[in-house]
Design an enzyme around this catalytic site. Sequence first.
Site, short mmCIF file in Angstrom:
data_model
loop_
_atom_site.label_atom_id
_atom_site.label_comp_id
_atom_site.label_asym_id
_atom_site.label_seq_id
_atom_site.Cartn_x
_atom_site.Cartn_y
_atom_site.Cartn_z
N LYS A 1 45.41 50.23 33.37
CA LYS A 1 44.62 50.26 34.57
C LYS A 1 44.98 51.89 35.15
CE LYS A 1 44.05 47.43 38.63
NZ LYS A 1 44.40 46.40 39.45
O1 G3P Z 1 44.16 44.72 42.12
C1 G3P Z 1 43.61 45.29 43.33
C2 G3P Z 1 42.81 44.72 44.27
O2 G3P Z 1 42.48 43.26 43.81
C3 G3P Z 1 43.71 44.60 45.55
O3 G3P Z 1 43.29 43.66 46.52
O4 G3P Z 1 43.44 42.57 48.71
O5 G3P Z 1 45.02 44.41 48.15
O6 G3P Z 1 42.71 44.57 48.74
P1 G3P Z 1 43.51 43.80 48.07
#
Ligand code: G3P
Length: 216
Positions: A87
């Site tokens: 990633k």
């Molecule tokens: O893995 C990346 C993403 O899904 C992060 O989500 O909830 O931290 O915006 P969030």
Amino acid sequence: MKFFIDTANLAQIKEANELGILDGVTTNPSLMAKEGIKGEEAIAKHYKTICEIVDGDISAEVLSTDFNTIVEEGKKLAAIHPNIIVKVPMIKDGVKAIKWFTDNGIKTNCTLVFSAGQAILAAKAGATYVSPFIGRIDDSSWDGVELIAQIAHIYALQEFDTQILAASIRNALHIVKCAEAGADVCTCPLESILGLLKHPLTDIGLAKFLEDAKKM
Ligand code: G3P
């Protein structure tokens, strides 16, 4: 549409996997830190454990931001298990590194994507997945699902192979909307996946059936 779980928590990964509908896992530095995973050795061990639980693509994020270090770090991550997807953040050196990984047979997930332009660059570099963060877009008063639809339209028109991995999912409705908008994958917290199960009429109907079953 594939279902990934967006966590580094082993109990949640196992629970989602046992449902039989899990196709992979995404992690990020915040999710790894939340589980208290520290140090290169512990990080590699954790990714290996996840790969042993779920037979699918497992995203492991690089922590560096310059081309040479991203490549070195990505090579090490990819060597942990054949299912590791490296990633890489959507930055200039990240795009260069994604191209390098593509040319060298290493699969990638381009993360921190918030615009169609960024998604085009990720696809041009040959990213296996592109991760638009739809919840964070919604948080900034834009429409995250609309971005998924826009990228899906562009990728279909331009015949890009990169898969759209809708990330930053906050609820079950996001999953449904991403499916409608043409996402190839949704990576979700466990509670959003379980949220798909819920409907009050199901609960009412089941209670009635179980009550009537006593008269059978
Ligand atoms: O893995 C990346 C993403 O899904 C992060 O989500 O909830 O931290 O915006 P969030």
